[in-house]
Design an enzyme around this catalytic site. Structure first.
Site, PDB file in Angstrom:
ATOM      1  N   GLY A   1       0.847  -2.040   0.061  1.00 35.97           N
ATOM      2  CA  GLY A   1      -0.150  -0.134   0.028  1.00 35.97           C
ATOM      3  C   GLY A   1       0.774   1.452   0.606  1.00 35.97           C
ATOM      4  O   GLY A   1       2.169   0.971  -0.316  1.00 35.97           O
ATOM      5  N   ASN A   2      -0.199   2.053   0.048  1.00 35.36           N
ATOM      6  CA  ASN A   2       0.754   3.416   0.071  1.00 35.36           C
ATOM      7  C   ASN A   2       0.247   4.604   1.164  1.00 35.36           C
ATOM      8  O   ASN A   2      -0.852   3.970   2.020  1.00 35.36           O
ATOM      9  CB  ASN A   2       0.752   4.152  -1.178  1.00 35.36           C
ATOM     10  CG  ASN A   2      -0.588   4.636  -1.558  1.00 35.36           C
ATOM     11  OD1 ASN A   2      -1.394   5.747  -0.875  1.00 35.36           O
ATOM     12  ND2 ASN A   2      -0.814   4.076  -2.566  1.00 35.36           N
ATOM     13  N   HIS A   3       0.991   6.087   1.516  1.00 36.18           N
ATOM     14  CA  HIS A   3       0.133   6.338   2.568  1.00 36.18           C
ATOM     15  C   HIS A   3      -0.507   7.713   2.332  1.00 36.18           C
ATOM     16  O   HIS A   3      -1.018   8.592   3.022  1.00 36.18           O
ATOM     17  CB  HIS A   3       1.991   7.201   2.870  1.00 36.18           C
ATOM     18  CG  HIS A   3       2.787   6.812   3.647  1.00 36.18           C
ATOM     19  ND1 HIS A   3       2.477   5.725   4.568  1.00 36.18           N
ATOM     20  CD2 HIS A   3       4.253   6.461   3.159  1.00 36.18           C
ATOM     21  CE1 HIS A   3       3.980   5.909   5.147  1.00 36.18           C
ATOM     22  NE2 HIS A   3       4.132   5.634   4.086  1.00 36.18           N
ATOM     23  N   SER A   4      -1.139   7.218   1.159  1.00 37.54           N
ATOM     24  CA  SER A   4      -2.348   8.131   0.965  1.00 37.54           C
ATOM     25  C   SER A   4      -3.627   8.234   2.215  1.00 37.54           C
ATOM     26  O   SER A   4      -4.371   6.782   2.308  1.00 37.54           O
ATOM     27  CB  SER A   4      -3.308   7.519   0.059  1.00 37.54           C
ATOM     28  OG  SER A   4      -4.469   8.990  -0.653  1.00 37.54           O
ATOM     29  N   ALA A  22      -4.336   7.308  -5.091  1.00 38.47           N
ATOM     30  CA  ALA A  22      -2.789   7.006  -5.395  1.00 38.47           C
ATOM     31  C   ALA A  22      -2.675   5.628  -5.509  1.00 38.47           C
ATOM     32  O   ALA A  22      -2.900   4.482  -4.516  1.00 38.47           O
ATOM     33  CB  ALA A  22      -1.646   7.328  -4.161  1.00 38.47           C
TER      34      ALA A  22
END
Ligand code: CTP
Ligand code: CA
Length: 259
Positions: free
Chosen positions: A33-36, A100
């Site tokens: 995943g990512n930090h969005s 994102a």
């Protein structure tokens, strides 16, 4: 969900906004995943609703409340986000891709939780099988690698779809609605050159670039410092603003493109 007759400069317009980050499963309990945070996309959707648009918000998993009066589609993966956008885009006037989207996903997510001890792990995902989570032979102490494959690029796919549509002349079939496409670019370096490159590569009407290394900008922040890159090559350098202010500025530009 209907709110009755709408007024505002987006009344009668159908818009799609994507928000949050996608999550690509590694196994049933883990993901890439990512930090969005979803804050920018939710602000964009809310602003469009307040200005009278019919809004579809395609969202990755975020911890924000569902905005009232928008059509919410919850997704987890990039492929699901792609399918949700493709299913709703045919009668849309604008698409703002603030999500994102993960560029890669594990090729073969494990159906069972991957165990830390190789013995248990090996029972689930035999080594040597390409694409499985496999123990890394080079790493003493039991590392493992995950084979990632490319996800579909939603904006790029829409750009080629639009380019493939025949341009009708006066007197012929009504022209399919033109879709205004807005992309985002979260950059850590070379913000301006990377952004210009994306604008051209994805044939966007507008690209919103932010420098995620700034503390007042990007992931999780309530404010954002952005640059707008327009299809004609011009650039706008906007001051740090609350995300709602950035959202309003984006719709102002989209409205002039729709006119
Ligand atoms: N995007 C998309 N589909 C993807 C990846 C990105 O539609 N699979 C969209 C994003 O939502 C964003 C824009 O494309 O609006 C730019 O995303 P970004 O990640 O900055 O660009 P990439 O082309 O993926 O390039 P890179 O990550 O290598 O910088
Ligand atoms: Ca990317």
């Amino acid at each position: 969900l209907t709110l009755g007759r709408r007024s505002g400069d987006l009344a009668g317009r159908r818009v799609i906004v994507t928000a949050g980050g996608t999550q690509e499963p590694i196994d049933p309990v883990r993901y890439v995943g990512n930090h969005s945070s979803g804050k920018m996309g939710y602000a964009i959707a809310t602003e469009a609703r307040d200005r009278g648009a019919d809004v579809v918000l395609v969202t990755g998993p975020v911890s924000l409340p569902a905005p009232y009066g928008v059509d919410l589609i919850r997704v987890e993966t990039a492929s699901q986000m792609r399918d949700a956008v493709m299913a709703t885009v045919h009668d849309a006037d604008a698409l703002v891709m603030s999500a994102a989207v993960a560029d890669f996903r594990p090729a073969h997510p494990s159906p069972q939780k991957i165990k830390k001890h190789a013995g248990e792990h090996l029972a689930i995902t035999p080594p040597g099988q390409q694409g499985q989570a496999t123990p890394d032979a080079d790493t003493s102490g039991g590392g493992f690698s995950i084979h990632l494959v490319r996800n579909p690029d939603i904006l790029a796919e829409l750009a080629s779809l639009q380019a493939a549509q025949p341009r009708s002349n006066a007197g012929e079939q009504p022209r399919p609605r033109r879709l205004v496409r807005v992309g985002f670019a979260a950059e850590t370096e070379n913000v301006i050159s990377n952004a210009r490159d994306k604008l051209v590569r994805k044939r966007l009407d507008l690209l919103v670039a932010n420098d995620v290394m700034r503390s007042d900008s990007g992931f999780g922040a309530d404010t954002n410092k952005v640059y707008f890159f327009h299809a004609d090559g011009s650039m706008e350098d906007l001051p740090v603003m609350p995300k709602a202010g950035v959202a309003a500025a984006i719709w102002d530009r989209v409205i002039s493109l729709l006119a």
